[in-house]
Design a protein around this motif. Sequence first.
Motif, PDB file in Angstrom:
ATOM      1  N   ASP A 141     -17.993  94.939 -96.074  1.00 40.20           N
ATOM      2  CA  ASP A 141     -19.345  94.506 -96.432  1.00 40.20           C
ATOM      3  C   ASP A 141     -19.468  92.989 -96.434  1.00 40.20           C
ATOM      4  N   ASP A 142     -18.366  92.303 -96.811  1.00 42.30           N
ATOM      5  CA  ASP A 142     -18.394  90.838 -96.892  1.00 42.30           C
ATOM      6  C   ASP A 142     -17.726  90.190 -95.677  1.00 42.30           C
ATOM      7  N   PHE A 143     -17.770  90.871 -94.550  1.00 41.50           N
ATOM      8  CA  PHE A 143     -17.155  90.313 -93.337  1.00 41.50           C
ATOM      9  C   PHE A 143     -17.681  88.899 -93.089  1.00 41.50           C
ATOM     10  N   ALA A 144     -16.772  87.986 -92.743  1.00 43.49           N
ATOM     11  CA  ALA A 144     -17.124  86.555 -92.623  1.00 43.49           C
ATOM     12  C   ALA A 144     -17.772  86.262 -91.270  1.00 43.49           C
ATOM     13  N   PHE A 145     -18.978  86.766 -91.075  1.00 43.77           N
ATOM     14  CA  PHE A 145     -19.691  86.522 -89.821  1.00 43.77           C
ATOM     15  C   PHE A 145     -19.934  85.029 -89.594  1.00 43.77           C
ATOM     16  N   ASP A 146     -20.409  84.347 -90.623  1.00 42.46           N
ATOM     17  CA  ASP A 146     -20.774  82.937 -90.461  1.00 42.46           C
ATOM     18  C   ASP A 146     -19.578  82.092 -90.042  1.00 42.46           C
ATOM     19  N   ASP A 147     -18.420  82.375 -90.618  1.00 37.47           N
ATOM     20  CA  ASP A 147     -17.227  81.603 -90.269  1.00 37.47           C
ATOM     21  C   ASP A 147     -16.813  81.873 -88.826  1.00 37.47           C
ATOM     22  N   LEU A 148     -16.841  83.134 -88.420  1.00 41.14           N
ATOM     23  CA  LEU A 148     -16.470  83.470 -87.048  1.00 41.14           C
ATOM     24  C   LEU A 148     -17.439  82.818 -86.066  1.00 41.14           C
ATOM     25  N   ILE A 149     -18.724  82.896 -86.352  1.00 45.35           N
ATOM     26  CA  ILE A 149     -19.731  82.318 -85.456  1.00 45.35           C
ATOM     27  C   ILE A 149     -19.600  80.807 -85.391  1.00 45.35           C
ATOM     28  N   ARG A 150     -19.324  80.168 -86.533  1.00 43.74           N
ATOM     29  CA  ARG A 150     -19.173  78.701 -86.545  1.00 43.74           C
ATOM     30  C   ARG A 150     -18.010  78.279 -85.668  1.00 43.74           C
ATOM     31  N   LEU A 178     -10.306  80.980 -69.630  1.00 38.68           N
ATOM     32  CA  LEU A 178     -10.636  82.393 -69.766  1.00 38.68           C
ATOM     33  C   LEU A 178     -10.442  82.875 -71.199  1.00 38.68           C
ATOM     34  N   ASP A 179      -9.393  82.399 -71.850  1.00 38.59           N
ATOM     35  CA  ASP A 179      -9.184  82.748 -73.262  1.00 38.59           C
ATOM     36  C   ASP A 179     -10.332  82.227 -74.129  1.00 38.59           C
ATOM     37  N   GLU A 180     -10.749  81.001 -73.844  1.00 38.84           N
ATOM     38  CA  GLU A 180     -11.856  80.423 -74.612  1.00 38.84           C
ATOM     39  C   GLU A 180     -13.159  81.159 -74.333  1.00 38.84           C
ATOM     40  N   ALA A 181     -13.324  81.657 -73.113  1.00 31.55           N
ATOM     41  CA  ALA A 181     -14.553  82.365 -72.761  1.00 31.55           C
ATOM     42  C   ALA A 181     -14.699  83.682 -73.516  1.00 31.55           C
ATOM     43  N   VAL A 182     -13.599  84.223 -74.018  1.00 25.15           N
ATOM     44  CA  VAL A 182     -13.682  85.456 -74.818  1.00 25.15           C
ATOM     45  C   VAL A 182     -14.504  85.213 -76.079  1.00 25.15           C
ATOM     46  N   TRP A 183     -14.559  83.954 -76.523  1.00 25.20           N
ATOM     47  CA  TRP A 183     -15.381  83.630 -77.691  1.00 25.20           C
ATOM     48  C   TRP A 183     -16.854  83.952 -77.451  1.00 25.20           C
ATOM     49  N   LEU A 184     -17.298  83.912 -76.214  1.00 26.90           N
ATOM     50  CA  LEU A 184     -18.676  84.298 -75.905  1.00 26.90           C
ATOM     51  C   LEU A 184     -18.919  85.737 -76.345  1.00 26.90           C
ATOM     52  N   HIS A 185     -17.945  86.594 -76.116  1.00 26.42           N
ATOM     53  CA  HIS A 185     -18.061  88.002 -76.502  1.00 26.42           C
ATOM     54  C   HIS A 185     -17.945  88.165 -78.018  1.00 26.42           C
ATOM     55  N   ARG A 186     -16.997  87.459 -78.633  1.00 24.90           N
ATOM     56  CA  ARG A 186     -16.832  87.572 -80.089  1.00 24.90           C
ATOM     57  C   ARG A 186     -18.116  87.166 -80.816  1.00 24.90           C
ATOM     58  N   VAL A 187     -18.654  86.034 -80.428  1.00 28.32           N
ATOM     59  CA  VAL A 187     -19.841  85.519 -81.105  1.00 28.32           C
ATOM     60  C   VAL A 187     -21.046  86.414 -80.842  1.00 28.32           C
ATOM     61  N   ASP A 188     -21.179  86.908 -79.616  1.00 27.81           N
ATOM     62  CA  ASP A 188     -22.301  87.793 -79.304  1.00 27.81           C
ATOM     63  C   ASP A 188     -22.259  89.042 -80.179  1.00 27.81           C
ATOM     64  N   ARG A 189     -21.089  89.648 -80.304  1.00 29.28           N
ATOM     65  CA  ARG A 189     -20.973  90.850 -81.140  1.00 29.28           C
ATOM     66  C   ARG A 189     -21.234  90.522 -82.605  1.00 29.28           C
ATOM     67  N   ALA A 190     -20.702  89.398 -83.060  1.00 27.08           N
ATOM     68  CA  ALA A 190     -20.880  89.024 -84.458  1.00 27.08           C
ATOM     69  C   ALA A 190     -22.358  88.795 -84.782  1.00 27.08           C
ATOM     70  N   ARG A 191     -23.057  88.107 -83.915  1.00 28.39           N
ATOM     71  CA  ARG A 191     -24.479  87.831 -84.161  1.00 28.39           C
ATOM     72  C   ARG A 191     -25.283  89.120 -84.229  1.00 28.39           C
ATOM     73  N   ARG A 192     -24.986  90.049 -83.344  1.00 23.20           N
ATOM     74  CA  ARG A 192     -25.739  91.311 -83.341  1.00 23.20           C
ATOM     75  C   ARG A 192     -25.420  92.149 -84.573  1.00 23.20           C
ATOM     76  N   LEU A 193     -24.137  92.280 -84.888  1.00 21.75           N
ATOM     77  CA  LEU A 193     -23.759  93.122 -86.020  1.00 21.75           C
ATOM     78  C   LEU A 193     -24.209  92.535 -87.348  1.00 21.75           C
ATOM     79  N   GLN A 194     -24.343  91.219 -87.400  1.00 23.16           N
ATOM     80  CA  GLN A 194     -24.791  90.578 -88.639  1.00 23.16           C
ATOM     81  C   GLN A 194     -26.216  90.972 -88.995  1.00 23.16           C
ATOM     82  N   THR A 195     -27.008  91.383 -88.003  1.00 22.05           N
ATOM     83  CA  THR A 195     -28.420  91.709 -88.247  1.00 22.05           C
ATOM     84  C   THR A 195     -28.643  93.169 -88.617  1.00 22.05           C
TER      85      THR A 195
END
Length: 271
Positions: free
Chosen positions: A151-160, A188-205
């Motif tokens: 419930d308290d997953f750190a979305f903001d920290d991951l997105i930041r 390519l490793d850094e580009a995976v952050w595009l996927h992490r952040v996209d999922r985090a932003r959606r799930l946060q809502t």
Amino acid sequence: MVRNDSHQHSDFSRTPLFGVLTGLTLIVSGCGEDPAIVGEARKLDEVIASSEWDAFVQVVDLLPDPRLKELPDHRPPLPQWQSERTLPVEELAAEERKTLLAAWEPAKLARELSRNRVIVKKLRQAQMSVDQFVGMVLSVGAAMQRAQLQDDFAFDDLIRRGDEVIHDLTQDRRLFASLALEDRHRVLDEAVWLHRVDRARRLQTIPTENVALVKQHGEWLKKAMPAAFLAHPFDKVADLLEEQGLPFVELPESGSDAAIEWSPADAIVGR
């Protein structure tokens, strides 16, 4: 938008799934075919009303086994940019973001469902458009994924943290094909952050009401929903080295790193 309970019944006639229950009633009563209902697909951040849920369950239960379980994962694969790509890194990152934005659009999965004659037939009987049905599939699926996180997953920290990496990618004007092997791998490793952040932003809502709903009906969902929604949402995009550390401990008898022989020709590059 969250609707007050006092308005749910009066507003039901204007919800996208109102026609579903109407259509099911017509099926039972033996009425003939009616025009397909046209309406907008629901959004992930909207609370699923009990009437919408009941209609969704009735439609899915009309489908033969395995119901929706064989639907493909709507999310795109991780970045796999070919070494010959001559675009700058910033443009490749922009392409990846567009792909991610489109992944959760109902039209993408609707094209898949439209090829399934059984599903199309059942939706027509229920007077429900493919887009409306897909909107519910995605909303319920996203809630299932959110339910697997604390419930308290750190979305903001991951997105930041992700936004910092993504900012650098979107400013990188180097041609991808011109990069050295290790630099391409790092990008390519850094580009995976595009996927992490996209999922985090959606799930946060995702509304807490939707999370509670899918937890309540977890057993039914396991039998009905696509396998992609049953997996942990960050399984394939987690930074294992950061989260779990090095997967081994170097022993004294291993010798010095300086004595290790290595050639770029022997390298196996991931992704």
